[in-house]
Design a protein around this motif. Structure first.
Motif, PDB file in Angstrom:
ATOM      1  N   GLY A  65       0.855  -1.184   0.000  1.00  0.00           N
ATOM      2  CA  GLY A  65       0.000   0.000   0.000  1.00  0.00           C
ATOM      3  C   GLY A  65       0.886   1.227   0.000  1.00  0.00           C
ATOM      4  O   GLY A  65       2.119   1.100   0.046  1.00  0.00           O
ATOM      5  N   TRP A 119      -1.213  -1.645  -5.907  1.00  0.00           N
ATOM      6  CA  TRP A 119      -2.375  -1.681  -5.006  1.00  0.00           C
ATOM      7  C   TRP A 119      -3.568  -0.901  -5.553  1.00  0.00           C
ATOM      8  O   TRP A 119      -4.605  -0.835  -4.901  1.00  0.00           O
ATOM      9  CB  TRP A 119      -1.986  -1.137  -3.638  1.00  0.00           C
ATOM     10  N   GLY A 152      -6.122  -1.636  -0.740  1.00  0.00           N
ATOM     11  CA  GLY A 152      -5.113  -1.839  -1.772  1.00  0.00           C
ATOM     12  C   GLY A 152      -4.437  -3.204  -1.721  1.00  0.00           C
ATOM     13  O   GLY A 152      -4.160  -3.800  -2.763  1.00  0.00           O
ATOM     14  N   TRP A 153      -4.164  -3.707  -0.503  1.00  0.00           N
ATOM     15  CA  TRP A 153      -3.450  -4.992  -0.408  1.00  0.00           C
ATOM     16  C   TRP A 153      -4.297  -6.127  -0.982  1.00  0.00           C
ATOM     17  O   TRP A 153      -3.752  -7.119  -1.480  1.00  0.00           O
ATOM     18  CB  TRP A 153      -3.015  -5.273   1.027  1.00  0.00           C
TER      19      TRP A 153
END
Lengths: 57, 276
Positions: free
Chosen positions: B36, B203, B215-216
């Protein structure tokens, strides 16, 4: 998220003192490597299961 | 063969160092992978350089394992594997230099953030701003070179049931063999994650509307899709011959990446530059 991390850092450094940076770094390494090893394990399992199933159908 | 068997004439210390040297880079490289905007173990400015340096150490594990086993099969397998890995590392290196050129940074976080800008991102269609589209030939070269770099099918000539058996791993059993196996899969995930970061927006969500998903998770989905391609290749394509593999690496991929490097460099000097 950042607030939670700051709270953990403050709590950890007050409890563990100078050892906290080492513990925190090790915790972050485990947080990255543990999911990676789980992914590796399930990827191996998935690869052994998926292609034979798709070729038999 | 769960028991760890050490060949009598092997070089014992090197024999045990081999698998460790193979898996260690695949694990250590994750230190610079950004999950991220601020989620990274070490936000190193020369992250890409560090990543290339660490992953290039892996070939030493293969050579050490092949030599220390004191077996003709293992040694020939190690020679094959190391030659193949070094060859495709060049193609991967040149492919990443092109990404470096358009991003203007060796920092992996900056490389991802540079893909979040552009006309596609302004329209909410983030995926049109990612590097895969303007650098499509390089993306294809990177993915295929990644498969060859990890010695995966259809480039898995380091193993051959009728000739060199399990290659450099032939004398290993038990946990030693398992570590080589784990390293292969860890490398697949690393190469896939790198492809997501370099070419697929890291991400970033593909569409602006989906940005509420962390995002991850997007990075995980993209990595999973690329890893799935590795499995698909294995299930679909016949094995290449060794000379065909080397020809593909040296006579096709390296020239293609070099030419595309020059094309992109010229493109960036024209008013049509999309990476300003």
């Amino acid at each position: 998220m950042n607030g939670m991390l700051e709270a953990i850092t403050a709590q950890g450094s007050s409890v563990l003192g100078p050892a906290w940076p080492v513990v925190w770094t090790l915790a972050k390494i485990v947080a990255v490597l543990l999911p990676l090893l789980v992914c590796v394990a399930y990827l191996t399992y998935w690869e052994r299961r998926l292609p034979p199933r798709s070729s038999s159908s | 063969m769960k028991e760890v068997v050490t060949p009598t004439a092997s070089s014992r210390v090197l024999y045990f160092i081999g698998p460790v040297m193979t898996i260690m880079p695949a694990m250590a490289a994750w230190a610079v992978i950004p999950f991220g905007p601020d989620v990274v173990l070490a936000n190193v400015n020369a992250g890409l350089l560090l990543l290339l340096a660490i992953t290039s150490l892996e070939v030493y594990g293969v050579i050490i394992a092949g030599w220390a086993s004191n077996s003709k099969y293992a040694f020939l397998g190690a020679l094959r594997a190391s030659a193949q890995m070094v060859s495709y590392e060049l193609a991967i290196g040149f492919a990443l230099v092109v990404v470096l050129l358009v991003s203007g940074s060796l920092n992996l976080t900056d490389i991802v953030e540079s893909q979040g800008r552009g006309w596609g991102a302004e329209l909410g269609l983030n995926f049109l701003s990612w590097n895969w589209l303007p650098l499509l030939p390089i993306f294809v070269v990177y993915i295929i070179s990644g498969v060859a770099e990890t010695n995966r099918h259809p480039f898995d000539v380091v193993e051959g049931e009728s000739e060199i058996v399990a290659g450099h791993m032939v004398e290993y059993s038990g946990m030693g063999f398992a570590v080589f196996f784990l390293a292969e899969y860890a490398n697949m995930i690393l190469i896939s994650c790198m492809a997501s970061i370099m070419f697929l927006g890291g991400w970033y969500a593909p569409i602006g509307l989906l940005s509420f998903i962390p995002g991850w998770i997007w990075l995980g989905i993209k990595t999973f899709l690329v890893v799935s391609c590795f499995i698909w290749f294995r299930a679909s394509f016949p094995r290449y011959r060794y000379d065909q593999i080397m020809r593909l690496g040296w006579k096709i991929f390296i020239p293609v990446t070099l030419v595309w490097l020059v094309v992109v460099a010229i493109w960036m000097q024209t008013p049509l530059n999309i990476w300003k």
